[in-house]
Design a protein around this motif. Structure first.
Motif, PDB file in Angstrom:
ATOM      1  N   PRO A 123      -6.722 -19.608   7.938  1.00  0.00           N
ATOM      2  CA  PRO A 123      -6.427 -19.032   7.113  1.00  0.00           C
ATOM      3  C   PRO A 123      -4.607 -18.067   7.180  1.00  0.00           C
ATOM      4  N   ILE A 124      -4.170 -18.366   6.663  1.00  0.00           N
ATOM      5  CA  ILE A 124      -2.422 -16.905   5.962  1.00  0.00           C
ATOM      6  C   ILE A 124      -3.054 -15.694   6.109  1.00  0.00           C
ATOM      7  N   LEU A 125      -4.124 -14.600   6.874  1.00  0.00           N
ATOM      8  CA  LEU A 125      -3.776 -13.176   5.897  1.00  0.00           C
ATOM      9  C   LEU A 125      -2.326 -12.595   5.955  1.00  0.00           C
ATOM     10  N   CYS A 126      -2.206 -10.928   4.756  1.00  0.00           N
ATOM     11  CA  CYS A 126      -1.332 -11.065   4.836  1.00  0.00           C
ATOM     12  C   CYS A 126      -2.094  -9.001   4.263  1.00  0.00           C
ATOM     13  N   PHE A 127      -1.496  -8.407   5.458  1.00  0.00           N
ATOM     14  CA  PHE A 127      -2.701  -7.108   5.679  1.00  0.00           C
ATOM     15  C   PHE A 127      -1.154  -6.215   5.363  1.00  0.00           C
ATOM     16  N   VAL A 128      -1.059  -5.635   4.116  1.00  0.00           N
ATOM     17  CA  VAL A 128      -0.062  -4.544   3.446  1.00  0.00           C
ATOM     18  C   VAL A 128      -0.430  -3.319   3.324  1.00  0.00           C
ATOM     19  N   GLY A 129       0.393  -2.407   3.995  1.00  0.00           N
ATOM     20  CA  GLY A 129      -0.107  -1.142   3.433  1.00  0.00           C
ATOM     21  C   GLY A 129       0.860  -0.068   4.040  1.00  0.00           C
ATOM     22  N   PRO A 130       0.806   1.153   4.086  1.00  0.00           N
ATOM     23  CA  PRO A 130       1.650   2.215   5.080  1.00  0.00           C
ATOM     24  C   PRO A 130       1.833   1.983   6.420  1.00  0.00           C
ATOM     25  N   PRO A 131       3.034   2.289   6.943  1.00  0.00           N
ATOM     26  CA  PRO A 131       2.780   2.951   8.476  1.00  0.00           C
ATOM     27  C   PRO A 131       1.755   3.223   8.759  1.00  0.00           C
ATOM     28  N   GLY A 132       1.205   2.778  10.383  1.00  0.00           N
ATOM     29  CA  GLY A 132       0.174   4.305  10.739  1.00  0.00           C
ATOM     30  C   GLY A 132      -1.140   3.195  10.036  1.00  0.00           C
ATOM     31  N   VAL A 133      -1.913   2.404   9.006  1.00  0.00           N
ATOM     32  CA  VAL A 133      -2.790   2.507   8.712  1.00  0.00           C
ATOM     33  C   VAL A 133      -3.638   1.584   9.296  1.00  0.00           C
ATOM     34  N   GLY A 134      -3.101   0.806  10.897  1.00  0.00           N
ATOM     35  CA  GLY A 134      -3.375  -0.087  11.665  1.00  0.00           C
ATOM     36  C   GLY A 134      -3.431  -1.395  11.540  1.00  0.00           C
ATOM     37  N   LYS A 135      -2.688  -2.608  10.900  1.00  0.00           N
ATOM     38  CA  LYS A 135      -2.388  -3.363  10.870  1.00  0.00           C
ATOM     39  C   LYS A 135      -1.906  -4.083  11.684  1.00  0.00           C
ATOM     40  N   THR A 136      -1.246  -4.016  12.378  1.00  0.00           N
ATOM     41  CA  THR A 136      -0.626  -4.670  13.894  1.00  0.00           C
ATOM     42  C   THR A 136      -2.095  -4.757  14.919  1.00  0.00           C
ATOM     43  N   HIS A 179      -0.202  19.855   9.584  1.00  0.00           N
ATOM     44  CA  HIS A 179       0.787  18.967  10.250  1.00  0.00           C
ATOM     45  C   HIS A 179       1.282  17.689  10.142  1.00  0.00           C
ATOM     46  N   THR A 180       0.809  16.574   9.528  1.00  0.00           N
ATOM     47  CA  THR A 180       0.755  15.657   8.736  1.00  0.00           C
ATOM     48  C   THR A 180       1.082  15.621   7.164  1.00  0.00           C
ATOM     49  N   ARG A 181       1.449  14.409   6.806  1.00  0.00           N
ATOM     50  CA  ARG A 181       1.366  14.448   5.632  1.00  0.00           C
ATOM     51  C   ARG A 181       1.776  12.827   4.809  1.00  0.00           C
ATOM     52  N   GLU A 182       1.371  11.872   5.120  1.00  0.00           N
ATOM     53  CA  GLU A 182       0.902  10.148   5.132  1.00  0.00           C
ATOM     54  C   GLU A 182       0.012  10.131   5.190  1.00  0.00           C
ATOM     55  N   ALA A 183      -0.301   8.462   4.337  1.00  0.00           N
ATOM     56  CA  ALA A 183      -1.711   8.093   4.679  1.00  0.00           C
ATOM     57  C   ALA A 183      -2.050   7.611   5.714  1.00  0.00           C
ATOM     58  N   GLY A 184      -1.603   6.594   6.848  1.00  0.00           N
ATOM     59  CA  GLY A 184      -1.867   6.221   8.194  1.00  0.00           C
ATOM     60  C   GLY A 184      -2.323   7.458   8.917  1.00  0.00           C
ATOM     61  N   VAL A 185      -2.096   7.813   9.958  1.00  0.00           N
ATOM     62  CA  VAL A 185      -2.636   8.105  11.476  1.00  0.00           C
ATOM     63  C   VAL A 185      -1.404   8.179  12.629  1.00  0.00           C
ATOM     64  N   ARG A 186      -0.518   7.752  12.273  1.00  0.00           N
ATOM     65  CA  ARG A 186       0.991   7.453  13.145  1.00  0.00           C
ATOM     66  C   ARG A 186       1.442   9.309  13.208  1.00  0.00           C
ATOM     67  N   ASN A 187       1.501  10.038  12.882  1.00  0.00           N
ATOM     68  CA  ASN A 187       2.087  11.135  13.174  1.00  0.00           C
ATOM     69  C   ASN A 187       0.718  11.836  13.773  1.00  0.00           C
ATOM     70  N   LEU A 188      -0.556  12.013  12.920  1.00  0.00           N
ATOM     71  CA  LEU A 188      -1.837  12.972  13.523  1.00  0.00           C
ATOM     72  C   LEU A 188      -1.755  12.283  14.993  1.00  0.00           C
ATOM     73  N   GLU A 189      -1.696  11.046  15.309  1.00  0.00           N
ATOM     74  CA  GLU A 189      -1.591  10.872  17.415  1.00  0.00           C
ATOM     75  C   GLU A 189      -0.821  11.346  17.271  1.00  0.00           C
ATOM     76  N   ARG A 190       0.370  11.454  17.138  1.00  0.00           N
ATOM     77  CA  ARG A 190       1.559  12.146  18.245  1.00  0.00           C
ATOM     78  C   ARG A 190       0.989  13.760  17.999  1.00  0.00           C
ATOM     79  N   GLU A 191       1.024  14.343  17.064  1.00  0.00           N
ATOM     80  CA  GLU A 191      -0.036  15.762  17.250  1.00  0.00           C
ATOM     81  C   GLU A 191      -0.485  16.003  18.207  1.00  0.00           C
ATOM     82  N   LEU A 192      -1.617  15.150  18.337  1.00  0.00           N
ATOM     83  CA  LEU A 192      -2.517  15.246  18.999  1.00  0.00           C
ATOM     84  C   LEU A 192      -2.148  15.019  20.536  1.00  0.00           C
TER      85      LEU A 192
END
Length: 781
Positions: free
Chosen positions: A346-359, A532-545
């Motif tokens: 199948p050809i799946l396409c994950f669409v979402g904001p940065p940092g939500v874990g698509k990759t 300290h974060t305002r985002e849909a994902g967790v990338r900035n949260l990981e940076r702060e931790l």
């Protein structure tokens, strides 16, 4: 035969004939002493060849018995201690006895040799044969001067002639020595004729080789000429062992790899070309690289796929918290795979904001299915050749990234992650998104044709996963070939669990800490998430931790504190400083003309404040806040609707003649656009014109028509999550979006009241508060 006692001078790689004048460079002490002794006597010396040229101190057994008695014509001492001697051959001689002198050189007794076995008539015939052979050689070898030829033709003595002619050729030392040792003049001259004819044939063949090379050589290309000369020499001599070994290796790899019939025919044709080329030529390198690419590809190698649903579900849950839809889709694929022998990937396409874990989800899919994992980032790719390769006519041509990644994976059925598929662009080099159509089309990718390989390769076994931040940046034909799975932002609860179960343990290990040394409290994690974060994902949260862990590691190394370190709210403020964001941007009071809207961005949902003010003027409407065309049109539609319904709202119909309206969206440096602010703008206008305040706990999203109908919008889940983060209690949304409520987490639905509306009248009834008693006495505006 006269017997003479003479000094001995050994010769390396040289034979001196009678009547031959030759310069000698003498460096050995013994030989220099021998020449000195000859100069002190009658200048005569016996010269004979060494059997082995590399022997520095020859003995009698290392020397040829037959040599030449010579006369030293000139002796010159050079600055480096060596001696240059000019020697003329006198006659043949055989060494009878050899004795070493005190100076170290040999003094030998020699007897001169006379020619035997020749009749005058026979001698004349032999002279003619020698001259004819020499003339034939001279006609072939243009380097032979006419003066030399005339001088030799003037020699009448057969013995002198044979020695003079032999001295002109670079025969092998053994052949020259044989000529010198042959006393029978007839045999000597016959041997000389054979050697001259052999030398003529060799020179003629060399000329043919050079002629063939010159015909194939391009003008002024010396390097090409040398390569072709090697090729021609190899062809004449049959010496191509190294090339044959290399070709045998390629043929063995072909038998072992067993590619498709088309690929096998292509490789065999290229190997046939390679057999005809010099290994040193540039074209051979191009052919060899092409064959190597074909043989390095996985034609039959397949990963053993896992069909254990429980194990796969465990892997997905261990790697990611939430993301129920993608996990469900992967488990469905595994279930079908266990029932069907072969299923097209199948050809799946994950669409979402940065940092939500698509990759990272794509990597987990590879683990869950037992496949290899390869990733290709498409961000900034502009050249079509990056996908489909360069044609072999170009210098430095290579296959496209798809084929390169498959070679790296080593199997035909990996999980292939095409990252940032929405970030591709196009220029004069082509449209890479169009090149992806064949790759991602299940009906076409079984016969994918790379420009470099120029043969079909089956991509249908691959599980393609693409990722994107926004769907509208992906061309529609490409969207049509993919199954879209939206991954929205995380709720606070989900972020907390992701931090506790995944991010914090990972950062503790990365920073050299151990779990018992550091502990994050629940309130501390929520404080980081909210302030300290305002985002849909967790990338900035990981940076702060990670920042907190770094500072703890610094304190641990310095000895500023002792483990365990308890990270509470106070510690977060100490390590991360002042709060970056204000949690819950809800207004503290109910204001007139101020509405909280909801906006969708590439990084998730956002609260969008809309302000309107009414001023004396001439009916001008000003809209500010760096808005796009869509939002400006929404503002015009809202103004027109309010004028159309002014009497129903208790507003003076002629308000626009004496009043100016200013609609403003704060944070003017941030671009804003999208069809979802119509009902919010209209509410703000009615609030300003009627003086009724807007409920500060209400946020709204939806577009408006000129008749007041609320139109559906996109990104409801992201907007609701943003309202939840901001502390909103009540959300108004278009009724047609009710189908999207199933995507909103249950924890959010329990804490936020979602009210569907279909008309502007419902919005105003829910959002506007009644006038305060003292304001009811005011006249209509």
């Amino acid at each position: 035969m006269a017997v003479l006692t003479l000094p001995l001078l050994p010769l390396r790689d040289m034979v001196l004939f009678p009547h031959m004048v030759a310069p000698l460079f003498v460096g050995r002490k013994k030989s220099i002493h021998a020449l000195s002794a000859a100069m002190n006597d009658d200048r005569r010396v016996f010269l004979t060849s060494q059997a082995e040229a590399n022997v520095d101190d020859p003995e009698e057994k290392d020397l040829a018995a037959v040599g030449c008695v010579g006369r030293v014509l000139q002796l010159l001492k050079l600055p480096d201690g060596t001696v240059k001697a000019l020697v003329e051959g006198d006659c043949r001689a055989r060494m009878l006895a050899c004795e070493e002198t005190e100076e170290g050189f040999f003094r030998v007794e020699v007897e001169s040799l006379e020619d035997t076995g020749v009749q005058p008539s026979e001698a004349q015939a032999l002279v003619r044969a020698v001259m004819e052979s020499y003339r034939e050689y001279a006609s072939v070898n243009k380097k032979t001067s006419s003066e030399t030829l005339d001088a030799i033709e003037a020699i009448l003595d057969p013995s002198h002639l044979s020695d003079a002619v032999a001295a002109q050729f670079s025969f092998k030392i053994s052949d020259k020595q044989q000529l010198l040792e042959t006393e029978n003049l007839s045999e000597r001259m016959l041997l000389l004729v054979n050697l001259i004819r052999t030398e003529t044939e060799i020179f003629t063949m060399d000329q043919k080789i050079r002629s063939r090379v010159k015909k194939q050589m391009e003008k002024n290309q010396r390097h090409y000429y040398l390569n072709e000369q090697i090729r021609a020499i190899r062809k004449e001599m049959g010496d191509a062992e190294d090339a044959l070994e290399e070709i045998e290796v390629l043929e063995g790899r072909l038998e072992e790899k067993q590619p498709s019939e088309e690929a096998e025919a292509k490789v065999r044709a290229e190997i046939r070309k390679l057999k005809m080329m010099s290994p040193m030529s540039a074209e051979a390198t191009v052919v060899r690289n092409y064959v190597d690419w074909i043989l390095d590809l996985p034609w039959n190698e397949l990963s053993e796929l896992s069909s254990d649903l429980d194990e796969a579900e465990g892997v997905l849950n261990a790697d990611h918290y939430g993301l129920e839809k993608p996990k469900e889709r992967i488990l469905e694929y595994l279930a079908v795979q266990s029932l069907v022998q072969k299923i097209r990937g199948p050809i799946l396409c994950f669409v979402g904001p940065p940092g939500v874990g698509k990759t990272s989800l794509a990597r987990s899919v590879a683990r869950a299915t037992g496949r290899e994992y390869v990733r290709l980032s498409l961000g900034g790719v502009r050249d079509e050749a990056e996908i489909r390769g360069h044609r072999r006519t170009y210098i430095g041509a290579m296959p496209g990234k798809i084929i390169q990644c498959l070679k790296k994976a080593g199997t035909r059925n990996p999980v292939f992650c095409l990252d940032e598929v929405d970030k591709m662009s196009m220029d004069f080099r082509g449209d890479p998104s169009a090149a992806l159509l064949e790759v991602l089309d299940p009906e076409q990718n079984a016969t994918f044709n790379d420009h470099y390989l120029d043969l079909d390769y089956d991509l249908s076994e691959i599980l393609f996963i693409t990722t994107a931040n926004t769907l509208h940046d992906i061309p529609l034909p490409l969207q049509d070939r993919m199954e879209i799975i939206r991954i929205s932002g995380y709720t606070e609860i989900e972020k907390y669990h992701i931090a506790k179960e995944h991010l914090i343990p990972k950062q503790i290990v990365r920073h050299g800490l151990e779990a018992p040394q550091i502990h994050f409290t629940r309130n501390a994690v929520y404080h980081i998430i909210r302030h300290h974060t305002r985002e849909a994902g967790v990338r900035n949260l990981e940076r702060e931790l990670a920042s907190v862990c770094r500072k703890v590691a610094r304190d641990l190394v310095r000895g500023s504190g002792k483990p365990p370190f308890s990270i509470d709210v106070a510690a977060v403020r100490k390590y991360l400083g002042a709060d970056q964001y204000r949690f819950g941007r809800v207004e503290k009071e109910h204001y007139v003309g101020t509405v909280t809207g909801l906006a969708w961005t590439q990084t998730g949902g956002e609260l969008l404040t809309i302000e309107t003010v009414l001023m004396p003027g001439k009916g001008e409407v000003t809209v500010t806040g760096k808005l796009g065309d869509v939002m400006k049109e929404s503002a015009r539609a809202a103004v027109s609707y309010v004028r159309f319904r002014s009497e129903d709202f208790g507003i003076d119909p002629d308000f626009y003649k004496e009043k100016d309206l200013h609609i403003h969206f704060p944070e003017g440096a941030v671009p804003k656009d999208g069809p979802s602010a119509g009902i919010a703008i209209c509410t703000a206008l009615v609030s300003s014109l009627t003086g009724r305040p807007v409920d500060r706990n209400v946020a709204m999203t939806g577009e408006i028509t000129l008749r007041g109908r609320a139109l559906p919008i996109g990104g409801l889940r992201e907007k609701v999550l943003a309202a939840h983060r901001g502390g909103i209690e009540k959300i108004l949304f278009p009724k047609e979006n009710s189908k999207d409520l199933k995507d909103i987490p249950a924890s959010v639905l329990r804490s936020v009241q979602l009210i569907s509306v279909s008309h502007m009248d419902e919005v105003l009834e829910l959002a506007l508060l009644p006038l305060e008693p003292q304001k009811k006495k005011r006249k209509k505006i």
